[in-house]
Design an enzyme around this catalytic site. Structure first.
Site, PDB file in Angstrom:
ATOM      1  N   TYR A  95      19.758  28.436 -41.047  1.00  0.00           N
ATOM      2  CA  TYR A  95      19.857  27.886 -39.677  1.00  0.00           C
ATOM      3  C   TYR A  95      20.008  26.365 -39.709  1.00  0.00           C
ATOM      4  CZ  TYR A  95      19.477  32.289 -37.291  1.00  0.00           C
ATOM      5  OH  TYR A  95      19.772  33.550 -36.820  1.00  0.00           O
ATOM      6  N   GLN A 120      26.807  34.614 -24.840  1.00  0.00           N
ATOM      7  CA  GLN A 120      26.028  35.071 -25.998  1.00  0.00           C
ATOM      8  C   GLN A 120      25.903  33.934 -27.004  1.00  0.00           C
ATOM      9  OE1 GLN A 120      27.498  39.297 -27.193  1.00  0.00           O
ATOM     10  NE2 GLN A 120      29.146  38.412 -26.003  1.00  0.00           N
ATOM     11  N   VAL A 145      25.091  30.433 -28.928  1.00  0.00           N
ATOM     12  CA  VAL A 145      23.872  29.632 -29.084  1.00  0.00           C
ATOM     13  C   VAL A 145      24.221  28.184 -29.421  1.00  0.00           C
ATOM     14  CG1 VAL A 145      22.470  31.617 -29.796  1.00  0.00           C
ATOM     15  CG2 VAL A 145      23.681  30.309 -31.542  1.00  0.00           C
ATOM     16  N   HIS A 193      21.314  34.824 -25.757  1.00  0.00           N
ATOM     17  CA  HIS A 193      20.805  34.905 -27.131  1.00  0.00           C
ATOM     18  C   HIS A 193      20.125  33.614 -27.591  1.00  0.00           C
ATOM     19  CE1 HIS A 193      23.826  38.423 -27.989  1.00  0.00           C
ATOM     20  NE2 HIS A 193      22.772  38.802 -27.302  1.00  0.00           N
ATOM     21  N   CYS A 252       2.055  25.529 -38.617  1.00  0.00           N
ATOM     22  CA  CYS A 252       0.804  24.974 -38.113  1.00  0.00           C
ATOM     23  C   CYS A 252      -0.119  24.757 -39.324  1.00  0.00           C
ATOM     24  CB  CYS A 252       0.159  25.934 -37.117  1.00  0.00           C
ATOM     25  SG  CYS A 252      -1.531  25.466 -36.669  1.00  0.00           S
ATOM     26  N   CYS A 308      -3.455  27.306 -38.907  1.00  0.00           N
ATOM     27  CA  CYS A 308      -3.383  28.780 -39.027  1.00  0.00           C
ATOM     28  C   CYS A 308      -2.142  29.264 -39.763  1.00  0.00           C
ATOM     29  CB  CYS A 308      -3.466  29.424 -37.647  1.00  0.00           C
ATOM     30  SG  CYS A 308      -1.957  29.219 -36.667  1.00  0.00           S
ATOM     31  N   ASN A 367      41.220  37.798 -25.502  1.00  0.00           N
ATOM     32  CA  ASN A 367      40.862  37.900 -26.920  1.00  0.00           C
ATOM     33  C   ASN A 367      42.156  38.076 -27.716  1.00  0.00           C
ATOM     34  OD1 ASN A 367      39.754  38.795 -29.489  1.00  0.00           O
ATOM     35  ND2 ASN A 367      37.899  39.381 -28.385  1.00  0.00           N
TER      36      ASN A 367
HETATM   37  C1  BJW Z   1      38.563  34.780 -30.232  1.00  0.00           C
HETATM   38  C2  BJW Z   1      39.149  33.684 -30.841  1.00  0.00           C
HETATM   39  C3  BJW Z   1      39.749  32.737 -29.995  1.00  0.00           C
HETATM   40  C4  BJW Z   1      38.298  34.915 -32.389  1.00  0.00           C
HETATM   41  N1  BJW Z   1      39.728  32.934 -28.666  1.00  0.00           N
HETATM   42  N2  BJW Z   1      38.557  34.956 -28.930  1.00  0.00           N
HETATM   43  C5  BJW Z   1      22.889  50.025 -27.588  1.00  0.00           C
HETATM   44  C6  BJW Z   1      23.769  50.618 -28.457  1.00  0.00           C
HETATM   45  C7  BJW Z   1      23.767  50.286 -29.809  1.00  0.00           C
HETATM   46  C8  BJW Z   1      22.863  49.350 -30.320  1.00  0.00           C
HETATM   47  C9  BJW Z   1      21.988  48.760 -29.448  1.00  0.00           C
HETATM   48  C10 BJW Z   1      22.005  49.097 -28.124  1.00  0.00           C
HETATM   49  N3  BJW Z   1      21.053  48.350 -27.491  1.00  0.00           N
HETATM   50  C11 BJW Z   1      20.455  47.556 -28.405  1.00  0.00           C
HETATM   51  C12 BJW Z   1      21.000  47.793 -29.610  1.00  0.00           C
HETATM   52  C13 BJW Z   1      20.599  47.130 -30.870  1.00  0.00           C
HETATM   53  C14 BJW Z   1      21.239  45.784 -31.093  1.00  0.00           C
HETATM   54  C15 BJW Z   1      22.741  45.965 -31.143  1.00  0.00           C
HETATM   55  O1  BJW Z   1      23.457  45.688 -30.220  1.00  0.00           O
HETATM   56  N4  BJW Z   1      23.230  46.415 -32.286  1.00  0.00           N
HETATM   57  C16 BJW Z   1      24.659  46.652 -32.457  1.00  0.00           C
HETATM   58  C17 BJW Z   1      25.239  45.548 -33.358  1.00  0.00           C
HETATM   59  C18 BJW Z   1      24.843  48.010 -33.063  1.00  0.00           C
HETATM   60  N5  BJW Z   1      20.849  44.822 -30.068  1.00  0.00           N
HETATM   61  C19 BJW Z   1      19.723  44.116 -30.175  1.00  0.00           C
HETATM   62  O2  BJW Z   1      18.954  44.264 -31.107  1.00  0.00           O
HETATM   63  C20 BJW Z   1      19.428  43.137 -29.059  1.00  0.00           C
HETATM   64  N6  BJW Z   1      18.136  43.335 -28.568  1.00  0.00           N
HETATM   65  C21 BJW Z   1      17.784  44.401 -27.852  1.00  0.00           C
HETATM   66  O3  BJW Z   1      18.568  45.255 -27.555  1.00  0.00           O
HETATM   67  O4  BJW Z   1      16.466  44.392 -27.454  1.00  0.00           O
HETATM   68  C22 BJW Z   1      15.926  45.598 -26.940  1.00  0.00           C
HETATM   69  C23 BJW Z   1      15.196  46.231 -28.080  1.00  0.00           C
HETATM   70  C24 BJW Z   1      13.997  45.681 -28.484  1.00  0.00           C
HETATM   71  C25 BJW Z   1      13.307  46.278 -29.506  1.00  0.00           C
HETATM   72  C26 BJW Z   1      13.849  47.394 -30.158  1.00  0.00           C
HETATM   73  C27 BJW Z   1      15.074  47.890 -29.779  1.00  0.00           C
HETATM   74  C28 BJW Z   1      15.768  47.309 -28.721  1.00  0.00           C
HETATM   75  C29 BJW Z   1      19.440  41.711 -29.585  1.00  0.00           C
HETATM   76  C30 BJW Z   1      20.796  41.267 -30.018  1.00  0.00           C
HETATM   77  C31 BJW Z   1      20.705  39.858 -30.603  1.00  0.00           C
HETATM   78  C32 BJW Z   1      22.036  39.382 -31.178  1.00  0.00           C
HETATM   79  N7  BJW Z   1      21.841  38.185 -31.895  1.00  0.00           N
HETATM   80  C33 BJW Z   1      22.975  37.539 -32.531  1.00  0.00           C
HETATM   81  C34 BJW Z   1      22.455  36.425 -33.446  1.00  0.00           C
HETATM   82  C35 BJW Z   1      21.998  35.228 -32.602  1.00  0.00           C
HETATM   83  C36 BJW Z   1      21.358  34.186 -33.440  1.00  0.00           C
HETATM   84  C37 BJW Z   1      22.288  33.482 -34.376  1.00  0.00           C
HETATM   85  O5  BJW Z   1      23.277  32.894 -33.952  1.00  0.00           O
HETATM   86  O6  BJW Z   1      22.009  33.514 -35.551  1.00  0.00           O
HETATM   87  O7  BJW Z   1      23.860  37.042 -31.515  1.00  0.00           O
HETATM   88  S1  BJW Z   1      24.014  38.669 -33.450  1.00  0.00           S
HETATM   89  C38 BJW Z   1      25.520  37.867 -33.044  1.00  0.00           C
HETATM   90  O8  BJW Z   1      26.348  38.803 -32.306  1.00  0.00           O
HETATM   91  C39 BJW Z   1      25.156  36.734 -32.072  1.00  0.00           C
HETATM   92  C40 BJW Z   1      26.247  36.874 -31.029  1.00  0.00           C
HETATM   93  O9  BJW Z   1      25.839  36.273 -29.830  1.00  0.00           O
HETATM   94  C41 BJW Z   1      26.447  38.364 -30.941  1.00  0.00           C
HETATM   95  C42 BJW Z   1      27.764  38.772 -30.372  1.00  0.00           C
HETATM   96  O10 BJW Z   1      28.806  38.357 -31.193  1.00  0.00           O
HETATM   97  P1  BJW Z   1      30.199  37.912 -30.540  1.00  0.00           P
HETATM   98  O11 BJW Z   1      29.990  36.729 -29.697  1.00  0.00           O
HETATM   99  O12 BJW Z   1      30.843  39.060 -29.930  1.00  0.00           O
HETATM  100  O13 BJW Z   1      30.979  37.392 -31.846  1.00  0.00           O
HETATM  101  P2  BJW Z   1      31.863  38.238 -32.862  1.00  0.00           P
HETATM  102  O14 BJW Z   1      32.015  37.430 -34.084  1.00  0.00           O
HETATM  103  O15 BJW Z   1      31.362  39.612 -33.019  1.00  0.00           O
HETATM  104  O16 BJW Z   1      33.271  38.365 -32.141  1.00  0.00           O
HETATM  105  C43 BJW Z   1      34.111  37.239 -31.975  1.00  0.00           C
HETATM  106  C44 BJW Z   1      35.286  37.645 -31.132  1.00  0.00           C
HETATM  107  O17 BJW Z   1      36.040  36.493 -30.840  1.00  0.00           O
HETATM  108  C45 BJW Z   1      36.233  38.633 -31.809  1.00  0.00           C
HETATM  109  O18 BJW Z   1      36.528  39.691 -30.912  1.00  0.00           O
HETATM  110  C46 BJW Z   1      37.489  37.812 -32.088  1.00  0.00           C
HETATM  111  O19 BJW Z   1      38.685  38.567 -32.006  1.00  0.00           O
HETATM  112  C47 BJW Z   1      37.416  36.799 -30.983  1.00  0.00           C
HETATM  113  N8  BJW Z   1      38.122  35.540 -31.237  1.00  0.00           N
HETATM  114  N9  BJW Z   1      39.040  33.767 -32.197  1.00  0.00           N
HETATM  115  C48 BJW Z   1      39.159  34.029 -28.173  1.00  0.00           C
HETATM  116  N10 BJW Z   1      40.369  31.606 -30.505  1.00  0.00           N
END
Ligand code: BJW
Length: 270
Positions: free
Chosen positions: A80, A115, A117, A133, A162, A165, A228
């Protein structure tokens, strides 16, 4: 009346870019859901893009989960810190600016849900951004703070802790398996439930509950438009897909680069 010149974007669905522009013009409440792709043209890596995506280098369960952090706090903290360093000097691009500019010109019409950060929407001037997020630059305590947790002590190569703790400091982002901030998610859902157009920009649509907002928009009868350059998991949920990079498409769509006096054709019926 001149129509907006066709950019290097492909339209999938019935109509063309002018149809999408007409949807924007007709919409009274727009929700924009953004993902990492919006910042790609600023030089911020996405997560899932092959080769260049963060998940091509590290495993999400190691670096983006609480168990991963507890197993290797120093390794996760270093990753990070590296990403925070990469953000230094990164600037918003024309896509971020088009969103901020549209909201300024049309107060109350656009809710921005991200989404991301990286803070680039805010840097571009967007206000009231709903960050699902968390924020990469922020920190919080790993465990609920006790009375002693008021100041974190840093040791080289380890996350601050801390001194009394041992509670660790962690990045203020949402990891897999963690709940999203309930108030922010609630505000996003409320905005979606009242919108007539949802733009889904630069996200793979693979992570829930964020991606579920697009399904919700479709369910309540709003138009759903994706921007996209590549296919996403939400394409089948959308009414149309504009295939192109967001820094090019958003200024065209939201008015910044539209020829003065141009009147797009009326929106096609839903
Ligand atoms: C362009 C471009 C250009 C390129 N112009 N576009 C229901 C179904 C299945 C699973 C689940 C569900 N509900 C919950 C889950 C579990 C899980 C999940 O979703 N898993 C799936 C992956 C299977 N979700 C969670 O765990 C979430 N919490 C939750 O549901 O809590 C309830 C719970 C609690 C306890 C137990 C169980 C449930 C939390 C999700 C947290 C995600 N965190 C991250 C990391 C953040 C920190 C960090 O930065 O390190 O967030 S993961 C990562 O993915 C990050 C992003 O915000 C997130 C989304 O990614 P994003 O933005 O879509 O990026 P990419 O890279 O995937 O895509 C980029 C896109 O851009 C592509 O399409 C390219 O084509 C495009 N592109 N150039 C426009 N120039």
């Amino acid at each position: 009346m001149p129509r907006v010149p066709a950019p290097d974007v492909a339209w999938s669905g019935s109509g063309d870019l002018n149809t999408a522009i007409a949807w924007v013009d007709a919409a009274q409440r727009i929700v924009v859901l953004t993902g990492a792709g919006v910042s790609a043209e600023s030089g911020v890596p996405t997560f899932r893009d092959a080769q260049t995506g963060l998940w091509a280098q590290v495993r999400p369960e190691d670096m983006a989960s609480e168990p991963g952090f507890r197993a290797d706090p120093a390794g996760v903290w270093a990753w990070y810190e590296h990403r925070r360093a990469l953000l230094q000097g990164v600037q918003p691009n024309a896509g971020h600016r088009a969103l901020a500019d549209f909201a300024r010109r049309h107060p109350g019409r656009l809710t921005l849900v991200t989404q991301n950060v990286d803070g680039l929407h805010q840097m571009a001037g967007s206000e009231g951004v709903l960050c699902l997020h968390g924020e990469l630059r922020g920190n919080r305590w790993l465990d609920d703070p006790r009375g002693c947790c008021d100041m974190a002590h840093a040791e080289a190569g380890a996350p601050p802790r801390c001194a009394t703790c041992g509670n660790l400091v962690r990045p203020a982002v949402v990891w897999f398996g963690e709940s999203l901030p309930i108030d922010i998610l609630g505000q996003a859902e409320e905005a979606v439930s009242a919108c007539d157009l949802m733009l889904v920009v630069g996200t793979a649509g693979a992570v829930y509950p964020a991606a579920g907002l697009a399904h919700m928009a479709r369910r309540i009868g709003a138009r759903v438009l994706i921007v996209n350059p590549a296919p996403s998991e939400l394409d089948s949920t959308a009414h149309a897909v504009l295939r192109g990079p967001s820094a090019e498409v958003l200024p065209l769509l939201l008015g910044r680069d539209r020829p003065a006096g141009d009147t797009p054709p009326a929106a096609a019926p839903r």
